[in-house]
Design an enzyme around this catalytic site. Structure first.
Site, PDB file in Angstrom:
ATOM      1  N   GLY A  13      70.137  15.408 -75.721  1.00 57.20           N
ATOM      2  CA  GLY A  13      69.301  15.256 -74.769  1.00 57.20           C
ATOM      3  C   GLY A  13      67.813  14.537 -75.431  1.00 57.20           C
ATOM      4  O   GLY A  13      67.328  15.261 -76.335  1.00 57.20           O
ATOM      5  N   PRO A  90      67.157  20.593 -63.836  1.00 58.43           N
ATOM      6  CA  PRO A  90      66.253  20.539 -62.374  1.00 58.43           C
ATOM      7  C   PRO A  90      66.969  21.709 -61.432  1.00 58.43           C
ATOM      8  O   PRO A  90      67.835  22.258 -61.718  1.00 58.43           O
ATOM      9  CB  PRO A  90      66.874  19.022 -61.881  1.00 58.43           C
ATOM     10  N   ALA A 220      58.725  33.224 -67.534  1.00 56.95           N
ATOM     11  CA  ALA A 220      57.627  34.028 -67.207  1.00 56.95           C
ATOM     12  C   ALA A 220      56.356  33.329 -67.856  1.00 56.95           C
ATOM     13  O   ALA A 220      55.195  33.598 -67.041  1.00 56.95           O
ATOM     14  CB  ALA A 220      57.445  35.499 -68.121  1.00 56.95           C
ATOM     15  N   CYS A 274      58.127  21.191 -64.650  1.00 53.72           N
ATOM     16  CA  CYS A 274      58.204  22.508 -64.998  1.00 53.72           C
ATOM     17  C   CYS A 274      57.963  23.506 -64.181  1.00 53.72           C
ATOM     18  O   CYS A 274      58.532  24.496 -63.936  1.00 53.72           O
ATOM     19  CB  CYS A 274      58.045  22.793 -66.614  1.00 53.72           C
TER      20      CYS A 274
HETATM   21  N1  LIG Z   1      59.187  18.376 -70.014  1.00 55.69           N
HETATM   22  C1  LIG Z   1      58.195  19.408 -70.366  1.00 55.69           C
HETATM   23  O1  LIG Z   1      57.298  19.397 -70.273  1.00 55.69           O
HETATM   24  C2  LIG Z   1      59.279  20.494 -70.818  1.00 55.69           C
HETATM   25  C3  LIG Z   1      58.490  21.536 -71.480  1.00 55.69           C
HETATM   26  C4  LIG Z   1      59.428  22.662 -71.998  1.00 55.69           C
HETATM   27  C5  LIG Z   1      60.675  22.848 -71.560  1.00 55.69           C
HETATM   28  N2  LIG Z   1      61.244  21.768 -70.755  1.00 55.69           N
HETATM   29  C6  LIG Z   1      62.764  22.033 -70.290  1.00 55.69           C
HETATM   30  O2  LIG Z   1      63.403  21.364 -71.331  1.00 55.69           O
HETATM   31  C7  LIG Z   1      64.743  20.823 -70.679  1.00 55.69           C
HETATM   32  C8  LIG Z   1      64.686  19.323 -70.938  1.00 55.69           C
HETATM   33  O3  LIG Z   1      63.591  18.737 -70.210  1.00 55.69           O
HETATM   34  P1  LIG Z   1      63.029  17.077 -70.263  1.00 55.69           P
HETATM   35  O4  LIG Z   1      61.838  17.036 -69.629  1.00 55.69           O
HETATM   36  O5  LIG Z   1      63.079  17.034 -71.665  1.00 55.69           O
HETATM   37  O6  LIG Z   1      64.028  16.365 -69.240  1.00 55.69           O
HETATM   38  P2  LIG Z   1      64.562  14.996 -69.397  1.00 55.69           P
HETATM   39  O7  LIG Z   1      65.257  14.823 -68.094  1.00 55.69           O
HETATM   40  O8  LIG Z   1      63.375  14.294 -69.929  1.00 55.69           O
HETATM   41  O9  LIG Z   1      65.676  14.673 -70.576  1.00 55.69           O
HETATM   42  C9  LIG Z   1      66.946  15.440 -70.668  1.00 55.69           C
HETATM   43  C10 LIG Z   1      67.804  14.339 -71.156  1.00 55.69           C
HETATM   44  O10 LIG Z   1      69.346  14.959 -71.332  1.00 55.69           O
HETATM   45  C11 LIG Z   1      69.997  13.683 -70.896  1.00 55.69           C
HETATM   46  N3  LIG Z   1      71.398  14.605 -70.837  1.00 55.69           N
HETATM   47  C12 LIG Z   1      71.771  15.291 -69.563  1.00 55.69           C
HETATM   48  N4  LIG Z   1      73.072  15.602 -69.821  1.00 55.69           N
HETATM   49  C13 LIG Z   1      73.342  15.231 -71.085  1.00 55.69           C
HETATM   50  C14 LIG Z   1      74.810  15.345 -71.650  1.00 55.69           C
HETATM   51  N5  LIG Z   1      75.665  16.056 -71.278  1.00 55.69           N
HETATM   52  N6  LIG Z   1      74.999  14.789 -72.803  1.00 55.69           N
HETATM   53  C15 LIG Z   1      73.814  13.968 -73.354  1.00 55.69           C
HETATM   54  N7  LIG Z   1      72.617  14.041 -73.045  1.00 55.69           N
HETATM   55  C16 LIG Z   1      72.387  14.560 -71.703  1.00 55.69           C
HETATM   56  C17 LIG Z   1      69.648  13.090 -70.036  1.00 55.69           C
HETATM   57  O11 LIG Z   1      70.236  11.736 -70.176  1.00 55.69           O
HETATM   58  C18 LIG Z   1      67.971  12.944 -70.251  1.00 55.69           C
HETATM   59  O12 LIG Z   1      67.709  11.853 -71.101  1.00 55.69           O
HETATM   60  C19 LIG Z   1      64.580  21.261 -69.073  1.00 55.69           C
HETATM   61  O13 LIG Z   1      65.359  22.193 -69.199  1.00 55.69           O
HETATM   62  C20 LIG Z   1      62.987  21.406 -69.082  1.00 55.69           C
HETATM   63  O14 LIG Z   1      62.679  22.504 -67.985  1.00 55.69           O
HETATM   64  C21 LIG Z   1      60.541  20.734 -70.534  1.00 55.69           C
END
Ligand SMILES: NC(=O)c1ccc[n+]([C@@H]2O[C@H](COP(=O)([O-])OP(=O)(O)OC[C@H]3O[C@@H](n4cnc5c(N)ncnc54)[C@H](O)[C@@H]3O)[C@@H](O)[C@H]2O)c1
Length: 464
Positions: A13, A90, A220, A274
């Protein structure tokens, strides 16, 4: 037994979390893999796929040395001793739990892939935000599909970075949280990941807890941060009705050290990928655990946010003499907050839709969001036809262009550049009366009023 040494890391990811999180890891070889070719190409280019202050420098320094981006997911998995799973989770759009529960299909697909491809034992780290006890499901998938001799340890290591300050947060985190099973193997895996962070994070900031506590702590933390914003926004409505000033109230409240001053800024509402998703996830978890009162409590935090957005949109219409049909409204800011190009759940989208329903013409400007992204948001990624709204939408290249001839200017994102605009010049190019709506409490209300603007700010009443 000697501690496990992590020599190669893979991160599945390459998004807002995977990219920045792994870019700051020193020395150890890290390969970030993603199925999205376009995203990986961007990570390997001069135009990174996400905007984050300081990210460019960090990536350019490490890329090709200990940091690699690739679409070869299988190779990344095979070579690594430790795998971060940082895929998107999501809110589910259909089926059981639709609108509330986290959609774990990407996480499960990635887990399945690890089990199928791995030829040696791995530490698998849940970095994505997930409901409590997701690691159980991951373990079942891994054990059911693994090759003989392959053992998997699962850790929870939720990410607490905030977009806009991600690099700062990652270099100097308040804490790093690692959850593991309290078995010897679980504790050894936990020590191995702690060893990775210890390369730049002081040991006392690396907290190690049980697996389920770690998973729940992330939901939380987000729920409690969002709850403060919804609380201050609820108070902003009382301020407007009474003549109290929300910035003064927040200042007075925040001085109480038990409370602290952060997350007390009133606004048009919180956004981002988030807060809403994680609270709804908590609501669903509470319902599944037969705790309807707890679910209702957290749901109210999200409902207050929706109320704040629609209250602000209605205020614009009311102030413009109850009709905005055919009127030109400038929307300044499209990202959900400053210093990011991320628009997921941005309040600007809700406001724009509201104004379009009222048949206004909207001019949108944001310094970091592309025209294509704004159209994706306006059409809900293709679910809403673009043709009928096209004549009503202009995407501008500058503030001046967006505000030219606008009957109302609405601040949706707190970009610093909006604080230092030449407001006199903007006023000279607006019809009278010229209205400004400060949805982020960043403007000098008195200075704008002196110029001649009619200013409406969140949480500031006209009653003295
Ligand atoms: N964005 C934030 O500020 C934030 C902060 C803390 C935690 N999170 C959590 O972290 C996680 C990721 O968030 P994000 O904002 O980076 O999401 P994002 O959508 O920006 O990135 C996720 C990536 O994962 C890739 N992906 C999905 N399935 C895949 C697979 N099977 N193999 C390879 N790649 C795959 C997608 O193509 C995408 O590029 C989520 O659970 C989110 O809740 C996000």
């Amino acid at each position: 037994m000697a501690p496990i040494e992590v020599k190669k890391i893979c991160c599945i990811g390459a998004g807002y979390v995977g990219g920045p999180t792994c870019a700051v890891i020193p020395h150890i070889q890290v390969t970030i893999v993603d199925l999205n070719q376009q995203r990986i190409d961007a990570w390997n280019s001069d135009e990174l796929p996400i905007y984050e202050p300081g990210l460019d420098e960090v990536v350019k320094k490490a890329r090709g040395k200990n940091l690699f981006f690739s679409t070869d997911v299988d190779k990344g998995i095979e070579e690594a001793d430790l795998i971060f799973v940082s895929v998107n989770t999501p809110t589910k759009k259909s089926g059981i739990g639709a609108g509330f529960a986290a959609d774990l299909k990407f996480l499960q697909l990635a887990t399945r892939r690890i089990a199928e491809v791995a030829k040696s034992s791995k530490i698998v780290v849940e970095k994505s935000t997930v409901p409590c006890r997701t690691a159980d499901a991951m373990r079942t998938i891994l054990e059911a599909n693994s090759k003989p001799g392959c053992h998997f340890d699962i850790l929870s290591n939720p990410e607490f970075l905030a977009e806009g300050t991600a690099i700062e947060d990652l270099f100097a985190p308040d804490r790093v949280l690692i959850g593991s099973l309290q078995t010897q193997q679980g504790l050894d895996a936990c020590a191995a990941l702690a060893g990775v962070y210890a390369n730049w994070v002081p040991r006392e900031r690396i907290l190690t807890v049980g697996l389920w506590s770690s998973e729940l702590s992330k939901l939380a933390a987000n729920a409690m941060l969002a709850q403060r914003i919804s609380s201050v926004n609820a108070l902003s409505a009382i301020c407007e009705a009474t003549g109290a000033n929300i910035d003064e109230v927040a200042y007075a409240v925040g001085k109480d050290t038990r409370m602290g001053s952060k997350f007390l800024k009133a606004s048009v509402g919180f956004g981002g990928s988030c807060f809403q998703k994680d609270i709804l996830n908590l609501v669903y978890l509470s319902e599944s655990l037969h705790l309807p009162e707890v679910a209702k409590y957290w749901r109210a935090v999200v409902e207050m946010n929706e109320y704040q957005k629609s209250r602000f949109a209605n205020k614009v219409v009311d102030t413009l003499f109850n009709t905005i049909t055919g009127k030109k409204i400038a929307i300044l800011g499209w990202a959900f907050k400053k210093d990011t190009g991320d628009t997921r759940e941005s309040p600007a989208i809700t406001l724009a839709n509201h104004f379009l329903t009222e048949k206004a013409r909207i001019n949108i400007y944001d310094p970091q969001v592309s025209k294509d992204q704004i159209w994706l948001d306006l059409t809900d990624y293709g679910d809403i036809p673009a043709e009928p709204i096209k004549p009503h939408v202009t995407i501008s290249q500058s503030v001046e262009e967006a505000c030219h001839n606008a009957e109302a200017i609405v601040i949706c994102t707190e970009w610093d550049e909006f604080k230092t605009l030449d407001w006199q010049k903007i006023y000279d190019n607006c019809p009278r009366p010229a209205f400004v709506f400060d949805g982020r409490l960043i403007l000098d209300r008195k200075a704008l009023t002196d110029i001649g603007f009619k200013v409406t700010s969140i949480g500031t009443g006209d009653r003295l």
